[in-house]
Design an enzyme around this catalytic site. Structure first.
Site, PDB file in Angstrom:
ATOM      1  N   GLU A  79      55.528 -29.073 104.321  1.00 13.13           N
ATOM      2  CA  GLU A  79      54.621 -28.996 105.462  1.00 13.13           C
ATOM      3  C   GLU A  79      54.188 -30.401 105.867  1.00 13.13           C
ATOM      4  O   GLU A  79      53.281 -30.562 106.672  1.00 13.13           O
ATOM      5  CB  GLU A  79      53.427 -28.091 105.160  1.00 13.13           C
ATOM      6  CG  GLU A  79      52.527 -28.523 104.036  1.00 13.13           C
ATOM      7  CD  GLU A  79      51.347 -27.578 103.866  1.00 13.13           C
ATOM      8  OE1 GLU A  79      51.357 -26.846 102.879  1.00 13.13           O
ATOM      9  OE2 GLU A  79      50.431 -27.581 104.710  1.00 13.13           O
ATOM     10  N   CYS A 111      51.988 -23.945 102.514  1.00  9.16           N
ATOM     11  CA  CYS A 111      52.405 -24.085 101.104  1.00  9.16           C
ATOM     12  C   CYS A 111      53.335 -22.964 100.655  1.00  9.16           C
ATOM     13  O   CYS A 111      53.786 -22.949  99.512  1.00  9.16           O
ATOM     14  CB  CYS A 111      51.171 -24.111 100.210  1.00  9.16           C
ATOM     15  SG  CYS A 111      49.977 -25.349 100.702  1.00  9.16           S
ATOM     16  N   HIS A 233      49.596 -20.260  93.421  1.00  3.76           N
ATOM     17  CA  HIS A 233      49.576 -21.484  94.233  1.00  3.76           C
ATOM     18  C   HIS A 233      48.351 -22.297  93.809  1.00  3.76           C
ATOM     19  O   HIS A 233      47.261 -21.740  93.645  1.00  3.76           O
ATOM     20  CB  HIS A 233      49.506 -21.150  95.731  1.00  3.76           C
ATOM     21  CG  HIS A 233      49.183 -22.351  96.555  1.00  3.76           C
ATOM     22  ND1 HIS A 233      49.927 -23.514  96.471  1.00  3.76           N
ATOM     23  CD2 HIS A 233      48.169 -22.616  97.425  1.00  3.76           C
ATOM     24  CE1 HIS A 233      49.400 -24.422  97.269  1.00  3.76           C
ATOM     25  NE2 HIS A 233      48.329 -23.908  97.855  1.00  3.76           N
TER      26      HIS A 233
HETATM   27  N1  CAA Z   1      29.575 -29.841  87.366  1.00  2.00           N
HETATM   28  C1  CAA Z   1      30.380 -28.738  87.343  1.00  2.00           C
HETATM   29  N2  CAA Z   1      30.685 -28.036  88.467  1.00  2.00           N
HETATM   30  C2  CAA Z   1      30.194 -28.479  89.642  1.00  2.00           C
HETATM   31  C3  CAA Z   1      29.373 -29.607  89.742  1.00  2.00           C
HETATM   32  C4  CAA Z   1      29.052 -30.314  88.529  1.00  2.00           C
HETATM   33  N3  CAA Z   1      28.299 -31.388  88.528  1.00  2.00           N
HETATM   34  N4  CAA Z   1      29.034 -29.789  91.029  1.00  2.00           N
HETATM   35  C5  CAA Z   1      29.623 -28.797  91.745  1.00  2.00           C
HETATM   36  N5  CAA Z   1      30.326 -28.007  90.901  1.00  2.00           N
HETATM   37  C6  CAA Z   1      31.128 -26.840  91.225  1.00  2.00           C
HETATM   38  C7  CAA Z   1      30.499 -25.941  92.279  1.00  2.00           C
HETATM   39  O1  CAA Z   1      29.533 -25.084  91.710  1.00  2.00           O
HETATM   40  C8  CAA Z   1      31.725 -25.201  92.795  1.00  2.00           C
HETATM   41  O2  CAA Z   1      32.058 -24.193  91.880  1.00  2.00           O
HETATM   42  P1  CAA Z   1      32.299 -22.682  92.410  1.00  2.00           P
HETATM   43  O3  CAA Z   1      33.493 -22.767  93.338  1.00  2.00           O
HETATM   44  O4  CAA Z   1      32.577 -21.912  91.173  1.00  2.00           O
HETATM   45  O5  CAA Z   1      31.069 -22.284  93.150  1.00  2.00           O
HETATM   46  C9  CAA Z   1      32.821 -26.273  92.697  1.00  2.00           C
HETATM   47  O6  CAA Z   1      32.325 -27.299  91.829  1.00  2.00           O
HETATM   48  C10 CAA Z   1      33.171 -26.930  94.021  1.00  2.00           C
HETATM   49  O7  CAA Z   1      31.969 -27.389  94.576  1.00  2.00           O
HETATM   50  P2  CAA Z   1      31.650 -27.140  96.121  1.00  2.00           P
HETATM   51  O8  CAA Z   1      31.839 -25.701  96.439  1.00  2.00           O
HETATM   52  O9  CAA Z   1      30.348 -27.758  96.448  1.00  2.00           O
HETATM   53  O10 CAA Z   1      32.862 -28.015  96.717  1.00  2.00           O
HETATM   54  P3  CAA Z   1      33.097 -28.546  98.143  1.00  2.00           P
HETATM   55  O11 CAA Z   1      32.373 -27.777  99.182  1.00  2.00           O
HETATM   56  O12 CAA Z   1      32.850 -29.993  98.119  1.00  2.00           O
HETATM   57  O13 CAA Z   1      34.677 -28.304  98.335  1.00  2.00           O
HETATM   58  C11 CAA Z   1      36.679 -27.054  98.592  1.00  2.00           C
HETATM   59  C12 CAA Z   1      35.481 -27.365  97.681  1.00  2.00           C
HETATM   60  C13 CAA Z   1      36.193 -26.229  99.769  1.00  2.00           C
HETATM   61  C14 CAA Z   1      37.720 -26.287  97.820  1.00  2.00           C
HETATM   62  C15 CAA Z   1      37.274 -28.396  99.102  1.00  2.00           C
HETATM   63  O14 CAA Z   1      37.783 -29.118  98.016  1.00  2.00           O
HETATM   64  C16 CAA Z   1      38.380 -28.216 100.129  1.00  2.00           C
HETATM   65  O15 CAA Z   1      38.123 -28.014 101.314  1.00  2.00           O
HETATM   66  N6  CAA Z   1      39.648 -28.332  99.684  1.00  2.00           N
HETATM   67  C17 CAA Z   1      40.813 -28.198 100.576  1.00  2.00           C
HETATM   68  C18 CAA Z   1      41.098 -26.762 100.957  1.00  2.00           C
HETATM   69  C19 CAA Z   1      41.672 -25.946  99.830  1.00  2.00           C
HETATM   70  O16 CAA Z   1      42.234 -26.466  98.875  1.00  2.00           O
HETATM   71  N7  CAA Z   1      41.586 -24.627  99.974  1.00  2.00           N
HETATM   72  C20 CAA Z   1      42.168 -23.720  98.999  1.00  2.00           C
HETATM   73  C21 CAA Z   1      42.652 -22.434  99.618  1.00  2.00           C
HETATM   74  S1  CAA Z   1      43.796 -22.809 100.943  1.00  2.00           S
HETATM   75  C22 CAA Z   1      45.272 -23.159 100.131  1.00  2.00           C
HETATM   76  O17 CAA Z   1      45.433 -22.828  98.996  1.00  2.00           O
HETATM   77  C23 CAA Z   1      46.341 -23.899 100.867  1.00  2.00           C
HETATM   78  C24 CAA Z   1      46.317 -25.327 100.434  1.00  2.00           C
HETATM   79  O18 CAA Z   1      47.075 -25.727  99.542  1.00  2.00           O
HETATM   80  C25 CAA Z   1      45.378 -26.225 101.065  1.00  2.00           C
END
Ligand code: CAA
Length: 388
Positions: A79, A111, A233
């Site tokens: 991609e 993906c 994935h």
């Molecule tokens: N210690 C331990 N854990 C902690 C922490 C700490 N100090 N601080 C935060 N966390 C945890 C949170 O509690 C959360 O856990 P849960 O999911 O169990 O609630 C986790 O860390 C992540 O924290 P946030 O939810 O605050 O993270 P974020 O908002 O900054 O971003 C995300 C997370 C949305 C996945 C971001 O990384 C993102 O947008 N990634 C790209 C999109 C993606 O990968 N999507 C996946 C599905 S789509 C797909 O699979 C296709 C692809 O390849 C992209």
């Protein structure tokens, strides 16, 4: 006759950013990355690496074994395409010296497309069992700086030979699919980085898992308890944990958390160190399982959940073949991961911001890769690849 994966080899660039370094700069707790999303490092391509050079590096060991004339078709899943018209696999075809009678095509659906390539390869091999099909998945996962997605970048390629009577994984013909027009993650042609609705994307992933699984159990006589391990994935490794809990709950499987973890933990080691590699990530997860699981997996059934945003999802099953452990590239893979070079945050920024010349002038690209293939120049809008 069985059909499936005969051999698997992957490649990732020699530079990586430790997510502790990113956390420090962002003034975030590193545990958010190490535990919260389950990622430790992310591979960064050198300026002279792209999906073509990574793909050729991943595929070379397979071509060396079977010979360049043995491959009848090369299916290239990505991609992060480098051209709107020409298939990236054609450069790989030349770099690996494949036969002029080998057909080459590129497939795209976020993906997911490597899984489509594998199913198409299985169909081709079923028609002509004396032929071998090469499936390559190669991607650079890239998001904007200072976004939630930044910590889930990475890069890698995986190459698989699909053949009759495979030595690694026999793939069952029954599949479960789910397709839905959603905007959870996408990359318009004019952008180098993906756009993503992060939290929404994780929800769509889980919904698609449920739907693909339901479709799979309609098509197959298999139940959750028939699988010993699951490859998901892997946009980040915590996603697999969430997915597996979700699937276990749907099936009221009665396994405790430790048992559930054992069904996926060996699939996660390499991706924790590489980051997201989009099309390649689930199959690097399969390598991780086959190469790190202490238990002999021969005869065990693995469930695969492939997800591509936008979205298409597929659940399918594979059975590990007796003697698989003799056909792996474990030492090469572990050595590659252990000898990578850590970069500072500033070095990461220079790699991230390395210019992508578009003016048609001649641009030599400095050597950075330790791989066998490199992008030496871009000249007259043409990419010039060389064998080092
Ligand atoms: N210690 C331990 N854990 C902690 C922490 C700490 N100090 N601080 C935060 N966390 C945890 C949170 O509690 C959360 O856990 P849960 O999911 O169990 O609630 C986790 O860390 C992540 O924290 P946030 O939810 O605050 O993270 P974020 O908002 O900054 O971003 C995300 C997370 C949305 C996945 C971001 O990384 C993102 O947008 N990634 C790209 C999109 C993606 O990968 N999507 C996946 C599905 S789509 C797909 O699979 C296709 C692809 O390849 C992209």
């Amino acid at each position: 006759m069985s059909v499936g994966i005969d051999e698997i080899s992957f490649y990732t660039p020699n530079y990586y950013l430790d997510l502790r370094t990113l956390a420090e700069v962002q003034q975030t707790e590193s545990e958010k990355y190490y535990q919260g999303i389950g990622q430790e490092k992310m591979s960064m391509p050198a300026p002279d690496e792209d999906i073509v050079t990574m793909a050729a590096n991943a595929a070379q060991p397979l071509v060396e074994r079977v010979g360049s004339g043995a491959i009848s078709t090369l299916l290239f899943a990505t991609e992060t395409g480098i051209d709107q018209s020409k298939a990236a696999g054609i450069y790989v075809h030349r770099l690996l010296g494949l036969n002029a009678n080998c057909r080459v095509v590129e497939l795209k659906q976020a993906c997911y497309s490597a899984t489509a390539a594998i199913q198409m390869a299985c169909a081709l091999v079923t028609r002509q069992p004396d032929k071998q099909v090469m499936v390559i998945a190669s991607d650079v996962a890239r998001y904007d700086l200072d976004t939630a997605g930044e910590a889930t970048q990475g890069a890698g390629a995986v190459a698989m030979l699909i053949s009759a009577n495979p030595r690694l994984i026999e793939i069952a013909p029954e599949v479960g699919n789910h397709t839905e027009d959603v905007m959870d993650f996408w990359r318009p042609n004019y952008r180098n980085t993906a756009l993503v609705d992060g939290k929404y994307s994780t929800k769509v992933y889980l919904k698609s898992l449920k739907k693909a699984w339901e479709n799979f159990v309609e098509a197959s006589s298999l139940a959750f308890s028939d699988f010993s391990h699951f490859c998901y994935h892997l946009p980040f490794s915590r996603m697999a944990e969430k997915a597996h809990k979700h699937l276990a709950k749907l099936n009221k499987c009665g396994l405790n958390p430790d048992q559930l973890e054992q069904q996926i933990e060996d699939t996660l080691y390499y991706n924790r160190l590489i980051g997201n590699s989009y099309t390649a990530s689930m199959y690097i997860g399969l390598s991780s399982l086959l190469e790190n699981c202490k238990q002999n997996l021969a005869g065990k059934r693995i469930g695969f959940f492939s997800y591509g945003s936008g979205c298409v999802a597929e659940f399918f099953a594979g059975t590990v073949v007796v003697g698989y452990e003799h056909c792996l590239h474990t030492l090469v893979h572990k050595n590659m991961l252990e000898t990578r070079q850590s970069v500072s945050y500033d070095e990461y920024l220079s790699l991230y911001r390395y210019p992508d010349p578009r003016d048609g002038e001649h641009h030599d690209i400095p050597q950075g890769t330790t791989g066998r293939f490199r992008l030496a120049a871009i000249s007259g809008h043409k990419r010039e690849y060389v064998i080092c």
